[in-house]
Scaffold this motif. Structure first.
Motif, PDB file in Angstrom:
ATOM      1  N   GLY A  11       1.281  -1.146   0.046  1.00 60.72           N
ATOM      2  CA  GLY A  11       0.040   0.025  -0.367  1.00 60.72           C
ATOM      3  C   GLY A  11       0.747   1.306   0.031  1.00 60.72           C
ATOM      4  O   GLY A  11       0.584   2.432   0.409  1.00 60.72           O
ATOM      5  N   LEU A  12       1.907   1.643  -0.957  1.00 58.06           N
ATOM      6  CA  LEU A  12       2.730   2.670  -0.385  1.00 58.06           C
ATOM      7  C   LEU A  12       2.333   3.503  -1.436  1.00 58.06           C
ATOM      8  O   LEU A  12       2.811   4.457  -2.004  1.00 58.06           O
ATOM      9  CB  LEU A  12       4.149   1.623  -1.022  1.00 58.06           C
ATOM     10  N   MET A  24      -1.310  12.939  -9.685  1.00 50.35           N
ATOM     11  CA  MET A  24       0.271  12.546  -9.377  1.00 50.35           C
ATOM     12  C   MET A  24      -0.384  11.676  -8.418  1.00 50.35           C
ATOM     13  O   MET A  24      -0.745  11.189  -7.503  1.00 50.35           O
ATOM     14  CB  MET A  24       0.874  13.202  -8.378  1.00 50.35           C
ATOM     15  N   ARG A  25       0.823  10.454  -8.765  1.00 49.38           N
ATOM     16  CA  ARG A  25       0.649   9.000  -8.040  1.00 49.38           C
ATOM     17  C   ARG A  25       2.543   9.161  -7.651  1.00 49.38           C
ATOM     18  O   ARG A  25       3.539   9.680  -8.004  1.00 49.38           O
ATOM     19  CB  ARG A  25       0.381   8.029  -8.663  1.00 49.38           C
ATOM     20  N   LEU A  26       2.820   9.435  -6.056  1.00 51.06           N
ATOM     21  CA  LEU A  26       3.536   9.824  -5.559  1.00 51.06           C
ATOM     22  C   LEU A  26       4.007   7.632  -4.088  1.00 51.06           C
ATOM     23  O   LEU A  26       3.114   7.049  -4.520  1.00 51.06           O
ATOM     24  CB  LEU A  26       3.135  10.355  -4.784  1.00 51.06           C
ATOM     25  N   LEU A  27       5.230   8.009  -3.887  1.00 50.27           N
ATOM     26  CA  LEU A  27       4.779   6.994  -3.683  1.00 50.27           C
ATOM     27  C   LEU A  27       5.678   6.928  -1.773  1.00 50.27           C
ATOM     28  O   LEU A  27       6.163   7.692  -1.644  1.00 50.27           O
ATOM     29  CB  LEU A  27       6.475   5.815  -3.953  1.00 50.27           C
ATOM     30  N   GLY A  28       5.140   5.991  -0.863  1.00 50.92           N
ATOM     31  CA  GLY A  28       4.807   6.393   0.071  1.00 50.92           C
ATOM     32  C   GLY A  28       6.341   5.463   1.296  1.00 50.92           C
ATOM     33  O   GLY A  28       7.213   5.167   0.096  1.00 50.92           O
ATOM     34  N   SER A  29       6.762   5.527   1.902  1.00 53.08           N
ATOM     35  CA  SER A  29       7.593   5.362   2.679  1.00 53.08           C
ATOM     36  C   SER A  29       7.456   3.618   3.294  1.00 53.08           C
ATOM     37  O   SER A  29       5.982   3.449   3.400  1.00 53.08           O
ATOM     38  CB  SER A  29       7.808   6.337   3.477  1.00 53.08           C
ATOM     39  N   ALA A  30       8.697   3.292   3.025  1.00 49.06           N
ATOM     40  CA  ALA A  30       8.007   1.480   3.647  1.00 49.06           C
ATOM     41  C   ALA A  30       8.309   1.347   4.624  1.00 49.06           C
ATOM     42  O   ALA A  30       8.636  -0.302   5.323  1.00 49.06           O
ATOM     43  CB  ALA A  30       9.134   0.746   2.793  1.00 49.06           C
ATOM     44  N   VAL A  31       9.023   2.209   5.212  1.00 48.12           N
ATOM     45  CA  VAL A  31       8.923   2.181   7.207  1.00 48.12           C
ATOM     46  C   VAL A  31       8.053   2.581   7.835  1.00 48.12           C
ATOM     47  O   VAL A  31       7.609   4.286   7.911  1.00 48.12           O
ATOM     48  CB  VAL A  31      10.652   3.302   7.226  1.00 48.12           C
ATOM     49  N   GLU A  32       7.665   2.021   8.176  1.00 50.28           N
ATOM     50  CA  GLU A  32       6.740   2.423   9.339  1.00 50.28           C
ATOM     51  C   GLU A  32       7.569   3.637  10.157  1.00 50.28           C
ATOM     52  O   GLU A  32       7.803   3.344  11.141  1.00 50.28           O
ATOM     53  CB  GLU A  32       5.930   1.479  10.054  1.00 50.28           C
ATOM     54  N   THR A  33       6.774   4.750  10.741  1.00 52.94           N
ATOM     55  CA  THR A  33       7.158   5.037  11.852  1.00 52.94           C
ATOM     56  C   THR A  33       6.109   5.872  13.067  1.00 52.94           C
ATOM     57  O   THR A  33       5.136   6.201  12.470  1.00 52.94           O
ATOM     58  CB  THR A  33       7.847   6.868  11.704  1.00 52.94           C
TER      59      THR A  33
END
Length: 74
Positions: A11-12, A24-33
């Motif tokens: 779900g990035l 726009m399509r953006l890529l989220g972070s694969a690291v959860e904070t």
């Protein structure tokens, strides 16, 4: 990257509406904070959109920022 099945499974991908570039399509972070909500990801800022706020944080006052604009520094 957007075609990678792992990106979809995690779900990035985030679709956002940019004020001048449109959808726009953006890529989220694969690291959860802790405390970060990927659902609140917005479009990238326009060029110079946050200049004034950043300069205020750096200690510039309105008069100094006005002078920078007059001199076409910003």
């Amino acid at each position: 990257m957007f075609a990678d099945p792992g990106v979809a499974v995690l779900g990035l991908m985030h679709d956002v509406a940019h004020p001048s570039a449109g959808p726009m399509r953006l890529l989220g972070s694969a690291v959860e904070t802790s405390g970060h909500d990927d659902a609140s990801v917005g479009a990238p800022p326009l060029l110079a959109e946050h200049d004034e706020a950043i300069l205020h944080e750096l200690g510039y006052d309105d008069l100094q920022i006005g002078a920078l604009r007059t001199e076409e520094v910003i």
